[in-house]
Write a protein that holds these residues in place. Structure first.
Motif, PDB file in Angstrom:
ATOM      1  N   ALA A 106       0.868  -1.225  -0.005  1.00 32.85           N
ATOM      2  CA  ALA A 106      -0.099   0.007   0.009  1.00 32.85           C
ATOM      3  C   ALA A 106       0.850   1.363  -0.033  1.00 32.85           C
ATOM      4  CB  ALA A 106      -0.902   0.043   1.269  1.00 32.85           C
ATOM      5  N   LEU A 107       2.031   0.993   0.694  1.00 34.30           N
ATOM      6  CA  LEU A 107       2.845   2.454   0.816  1.00 34.30           C
ATOM      7  C   LEU A 107       3.399   2.799  -0.433  1.00 34.30           C
ATOM      8  CD1 LEU A 107       4.351   4.655   2.333  1.00 34.30           C
ATOM      9  CD2 LEU A 107       6.087   2.940   3.084  1.00 34.30           C
ATOM     10  N   THR A 120       2.578   1.863  -3.343  1.00 34.21           N
ATOM     11  CA  THR A 120       1.533   2.182  -4.302  1.00 34.21           C
ATOM     12  C   THR A 120       1.114   3.585  -4.233  1.00 34.21           C
ATOM     13  OG1 THR A 120       0.665  -0.158  -4.568  1.00 34.21           O
ATOM     14  CG2 THR A 120      -0.784   1.744  -5.161  1.00 34.21           C
ATOM     15  N   ASN A 121       0.900   4.153  -3.135  1.00 37.65           N
ATOM     16  CA  ASN A 121       0.689   5.311  -2.659  1.00 37.65           C
ATOM     17  C   ASN A 121       1.593   6.428  -3.053  1.00 37.65           C
ATOM     18  OD1 ASN A 121      -2.033   4.483  -1.875  1.00 37.65           O
ATOM     19  ND2 ASN A 121      -1.564   4.372   0.417  1.00 37.65           N
ATOM     20  N   VAL A 122       2.739   6.001  -2.401  1.00 44.09           N
ATOM     21  CA  VAL A 122       3.862   7.147  -2.786  1.00 44.09           C
ATOM     22  C   VAL A 122       4.220   7.148  -4.338  1.00 44.09           C
ATOM     23  CG1 VAL A 122       6.246   7.733  -2.414  1.00 44.09           C
ATOM     24  CG2 VAL A 122       4.764   6.760  -0.550  1.00 44.09           C
TER      25      VAL A 122
END
Length: 557
Positions: free
Chosen positions: A517-518, A520-522
């Motif tokens: 998730a990290l 992907t979001n960054v």
């Protein structure tokens, strides 16, 4: 009643007294009674001394030990904790009294007590566990040094000039000493110290501090020494009254109140934590404690002490240790300690008023010296350079500046060294392609990121990955990356962008599920040339890299 309402009710209920607090009192009441009497006798000279040393007077110290000791015994979270005035609180109060006067202390107790209650209700009691050991010990060493220096005016028979810089105030007081008073007071201090040390070694069951004060007072009375005494004390407990205050003064007292609240919370929780690990004479542990309830109880204790004209209180490790070692099992022991002190107020205040101030100064000087364990100091200094530096820095800042500033700087230094250590454990390893070699494999580089990639290590890793040469495809393995934060993920974006800009295709292998998730979001995955450049299997990633090399070779043929 809804689920949320029941949860809130249970949350408040756990902060209140219950029958469980006195389980087993039928079997332990004799031991609790004896322990309470013992602690009361030990607490008397300390309560008087801390009151005098803080500038509010012996009366306020005695009232605090009685009122706060009783309230904390009933409402606190530890079954064996003994509360009252302590040396750390004296260190904070002395400069406040010098600036705002003794009338501000009662209001300060109410303000600090309210803040401590808020800390307990909000569930922050367990935060003390995050304070590193070198910070706690450095803090303790600094407090011990300040307490010792604060006794110089009492030891030299001078009034002293309270100030923020304790060392300069001690030098000022010593330089103003006059003979023959200074000779008499120093002789009493030395006599008290000798008695306390000898009694502690030869007759451990006797209350050394009380015996030393009794002998010093008897000698001063028989020789009719003209030296400063405690002076008149009340013959009864005063009625509770709300302190008169000027709304304009609240602003100037806000910061001292926050300092006292934080200090009281730390000292009380550390004392309760130490007490929970101690064993009594029969070898049984003293029992667990509730951190949040302990804070709430200590806050209520300070509020009540302020209403009676006392000073802020905290859990006192020295008196708590005496309580445990004397066989205390329930809260009855701490309550009896308060009753014993109350009896002294009603029955022996006249005799107590004749105690020489130098005798109390001697008690606190010995107490300060005992706060510092040579074995502990040696252990920290021999541990690691970073821990030794944090320990020394915290102690120096405590003496030179402020207690809360010392804790802040100590925590910041400890965090900095910890991050530096984590960063040193992070590495980039270049690996060879396993199995049979293929043409063009020399243009494929596999990099494995180990340890942690966070803001402390991201810059170094970024530099190492950006230095690759004669490479067409870079495979970055992330499966061994244990820790990744936003800065580390952003560094990966920069690495991929820099490599792609040089014509190097980047493939990512083994992104951990908890990091997906990290990254992907960054924007790590978005920065790849193609979304299919994300692999779970290294063999598949290598085969894909070889296809890129073959395609490039065909294009250049």
């Amino acid at each position: 009643m809804s689920y949320d309402q029941r949860a809130v009710t249970r949350g408040f209920t756990r902060l209140l007294p219950s029958r469980i607090d006195y389980t087993g009192i039928r079997q332990s009441w004799r031991a609790d009674l004896l322990a309470g009497i013992t602690v009361g006798i030990v607490a008397l000279p300390l309560a008087l001394a801390f009151g005098v040393s803080s500038g509010v007077g012996a009366e306020a110290g005695l009232i605090t030990a009685i009122v706060a000791g009783l309230v904390a015994a009933v409402m606190g979270g530890s079954p064996v904790q003994v509360s009252g005035p302590t040396g750390a609180m004296v260190v904070v109060l002395a400069p406040v009294v010098a600036v705002h006067g003794t009338g501000s202390v009662a209001l300060l107790s109410l303000m600090a007590g309210l803040l401590i209650c808020i800390l307990g209700i909000s569930g922050l009691g367990r935060a003390v566990a995050f304070i590193p050991w070198p910070v706690v010990e450095g803090f303790t060493l600094g407090i011990a040094a300040i307490i010792f220096l604060q006794q110089v005016p009492l030891a030299t028979g001078t009034s002293g000039i309270p100030g923020h810089n304790t060392l300069l105030a001690a030098i000022e007081a010593a330089s103003g000493a006059m003979a023959p008073t200074v000779l008499l007071t120093l002789a009493l201090v030395a006599g008290v110290a000798v008695v306390m040390v000898l009694v502690q070694r030869l007759f451990r069951a006797l209350p050394a501090s009380l015996l030393a004060v009794l002998l010093a007072t008897t000698a001063a009375e028989l020789l009719q020494l003209e030296i400063p005494r405690i002076g008149p004390l009340p013959h009864s407990l005063p009625s509770p009254t709300f302190p008169v205050f000027d709304p304009a003064s609240l602003g100037s007292l806000a910061m001292p109140a926050v300092t006292i609240a934080v200090l009281a919370a730390i000292e009380s929780l550390l004392s309760a934590r130490v007490a929970a690990g101690m064993t009594g004479p029969d070898g049984t542990p003293s029992g667990a404690y509730s951190p949040d309830r302990e804070l709430t109880g200590q806050g209520l204790a300070s509020i009540t002490a302020g209403l009676f004209g006392g000073m802020p209180a905290t859990g006192a490790i020295a008196r708590t240790a005496v309580n445990v070692r004397s066989g205390a099992k329930t809260r009855m022991a701490a309550a009896v300690h308060a009753v014993v002190l109350l009896g002294i107020v009603y029955l022996a205040s006249g005799m107590v008023s004749r105690i020489p101030l130098a005798a109390l100064g001697g008690v606190l000087m010995v107490t300060a010296a005992r706060m510092v364990s040579r074995r502990t100091v040696a252990a920290i200094l021999r541990s690691t350079r970073s821990d030794a530096a944090v320990f020394i820095l915290t102690a120096v800042v405590t003496v030179a500046f402020d207690l809360i500033v010392a804790i802040q700087i100590g925590l910041a230094a400890a965090a900095l060294f910890t991050l530096r250590k984590f960063a040193s454990l992070s590495s980039v390893q270049r690996e060879e392609i396993s199995g049979p070699r293929s043409d063009g494999d020399e243009h494929i580089a596999i990099f494995r990121l180990d340890g942690a990639m966070f803001f402390g290590a991201a810059e170094r890793i970024l530099q190492e990955l950006s230095q690759v040469k004669d490479v067409q495809v870079a495979i970055i393995r992330l499966s061994q990356l244990r820790m990744l934060d936003a800065t580390g993920a952003h560094a990966l974006v920069e690495v991929i962008a820099a490599l792609e800009l040089r014509g190097i295709t980047v493939l990512l292998k083994g992104v951990r599920p908890d990091h997906l998730a990290l990254v992907t979001n960054v924007g790590v995955i978005r920065s790849l040339r193609h979304h299919k450049h994300l692999f779970e299997d290294l063999a598949a990633a290598v085969e894909h890299a070889r296809s890129h090399v073959r395609r490039n070779a065909a294009a250049n043929a």
